[in-house]
Scaffold this active site. Structure first.
Site, PDB file in Angstrom:
ATOM      1  N   GLU A  90     -15.983   6.277   5.579  1.00 36.61           N
ATOM      2  CA  GLU A  90     -15.147   5.670   6.618  1.00 36.61           C
ATOM      3  C   GLU A  90     -15.196   6.546   7.867  1.00 36.61           C
ATOM      4  O   GLU A  90     -15.826   7.599   7.862  1.00 36.61           O
ATOM      5  CB  GLU A  90     -13.707   5.492   6.109  1.00 36.61           C
TER       6      GLU A  90
ATOM      7  N   LYS B 253      -2.718   6.798   0.985  1.00 33.72           N
ATOM      8  CA  LYS B 253      -2.529   7.170   2.391  1.00 33.72           C
ATOM      9  C   LYS B 253      -1.485   8.282   2.419  1.00 33.72           C
ATOM     10  O   LYS B 253      -0.295   8.049   2.634  1.00 33.72           O
ATOM     11  CB  LYS B 253      -2.103   5.946   3.206  1.00 33.72           C
TER      12      LYS B 253
ATOM     13  N   ARG C  40       0.838  -1.209   0.000  1.00 30.78           N
ATOM     14  CA  ARG C  40       0.000   0.000   0.000  1.00 30.78           C
ATOM     15  C   ARG C  40       0.873   1.259   0.000  1.00 30.78           C
ATOM     16  O   ARG C  40       0.561   2.240  -0.679  1.00 30.78           O
ATOM     17  CB  ARG C  40      -0.954  -0.017   1.201  1.00 30.78           C
TER      18      ARG C  40
HETATM   19  N1  PMP Z   1      -9.233   4.854   6.744  1.00 28.83           N
HETATM   20  C1  PMP Z   1      -8.342   5.818   7.041  1.00 28.83           C
HETATM   21  C2  PMP Z   1      -8.591   7.199   6.567  1.00 28.83           C
HETATM   22  C3  PMP Z   1      -7.200   5.511   7.811  1.00 28.83           C
HETATM   23  O1  PMP Z   1      -6.329   6.470   8.118  1.00 28.83           O
HETATM   24  C4  PMP Z   1      -7.000   4.191   8.258  1.00 28.83           C
HETATM   25  C5  PMP Z   1      -5.794   3.855   9.097  1.00 28.83           C
HETATM   26  N2  PMP Z   1      -4.694   3.493   8.290  1.00 28.83           N
HETATM   27  C6  PMP Z   1      -7.950   3.209   7.924  1.00 28.83           C
HETATM   28  C7  PMP Z   1      -9.050   3.581   7.157  1.00 28.83           C
HETATM   29  C8  PMP Z   1      -7.785   1.787   8.350  1.00 28.83           C
HETATM   30  O2  PMP Z   1      -6.743   1.160   7.651  1.00 28.83           O
HETATM   31  P1  PMP Z   1      -5.839   0.036   8.332  1.00 28.83           P
HETATM   32  O3  PMP Z   1      -6.744  -1.067   8.763  1.00 28.83           O
HETATM   33  O4  PMP Z   1      -4.888  -0.377   7.254  1.00 28.83           O
HETATM   34  O5  PMP Z   1      -5.143   0.661   9.491  1.00 28.83           O
END
Ligand code: PMP
Length: 287
Positions: free
Chosen positions: A184, A151, A52
């Protein structure tokens, strides 16, 4: 002792780990990052996080100056040096040092930073009782502006949503996309459970495809629950039997109240609890 900080090949501690004020990561949020968890001295799903990270970098026309296997080894080395059994890793690639203009071509060398520390988002009682959330007025980025699948170091919209939640005295916020679909939480993905089926927004709709989200989908399928990646409205959340959030830092946490509506019976539901338990077991197993 912790945190351990690694910047472009040199180790530092909290007092000495510093970056230049001319780094475009600071000046413009020009860079990408990962949040990664260590359980029992083992890094959880590091290949997925690195995939990622490199994809995020590609999305912003940034070349990570290290090959993936080299960065993999460096992250593991930093974790070893930290001496921590349970840890949270923040891995960043910034555009690097340039001048005060926007032009990324003026930044000849991206910087790679790895911080190994600890994290706890909420006290245990939030996990036992579930979170109270509200829908923030601030939407996530439009997917053709700054894709939420990247990200990036630009988290201001998520921070502004979080500020709305803080001002209203709730634990967490749900963010919509520019069309008004549920997207989200401020740093987590979300799931609704209705009649034993999990529903979560699809990654292509423009959300961050969480590593925890993907792990929970696998676990739910193993446990023979249905999983549907479908666009959701707030109505789907209000009327769900259960709702929960997933993230590297948060793991699996229930939402028991959203916008004043009690979700299900107002307590973390049985499927949420089962998946939280299965996720813990997976994290400790480390596969
Ligand atoms: N959405 C956002 C905006 C985030 O910052 C995160 C944290 N990385 C997630 C979802 C969850 O992703 P992950 O399970 O990979 O931590």
């Amino acid at each position: 002792m912790p945190p351990i900080i690694w910047i472009d090949g040199t180790y530092y501690d909290r007092a000495t780990g510093k970056v230049s004020v001319f780094d475009h990561g600071l000046l413009y949020g020009d860079g990408v990052f990962e949040g990664i968890r260590v359980y029992n001295r083992r890094v959880f799903r590091l290949p997925q996080h690195l995939d990622r990270l490199y994809a995020s970098a590609k999305g912003v026309w940034l070349e990570v100056p290290l090959a993936k296997p080299v960065l993999h080894r460096l992250v593991e080395e930093a974790v070893g040096k930290s001496g921590l059994d349970e840890a949270y890793i923040r891995l960043l690639v910034t555009r690097g040092v340039g001048d005060l203009g926007l032009d990324p071509r003026k930044c000849p060398k991206p910087s790679v930073i790895c911080i190994v520390d600890t994290i706890q988002l909420w006290p245990q009682d939030r996990y036992d009782k579930g979170l109270v959330a509200l829908t923030a007025a601030t939407p996530i980025h439009h997917r053709e502006s700054l894709s939420p699948r990247i990200k990036s170091l630009n988290y201001l919209s998520h921070i502004l949503a979080k500020v709305e939640g803080i001002a209203a005295g709730v634990d967490e916020v749900i963010m919509l996309d520019a069309q008004g679909y549920v997207a989200e939480a401020s740093g987590m993905n979300l799931f609704a459970v209705t009649n034993g089926t999990l529903k979560t927004p699809p990654a292509y709709a423009g959300i961050l495809r969480g590593v925890t989200r993907d792990a929970v989908i696998e676990l739910a399928r193993e446990a023979t629950y249905g999983v549907e990646e479908v666009p959701l409205n707030r109505y789907d959340l209000y009327t769900a039997d259960e709702m929960f959030l997933t993230g590297t830092a948060a793991e699996v946490v229930a939402v028991t109240k959203l916008d004043g509506r009690v979700i299900g019976h107002g307590q973390p539901g049985p499927i949420t609890k089962e998946l939280a338990k299965r996720f813990k077991a997976l994290a400790i197993r480390g596969d």
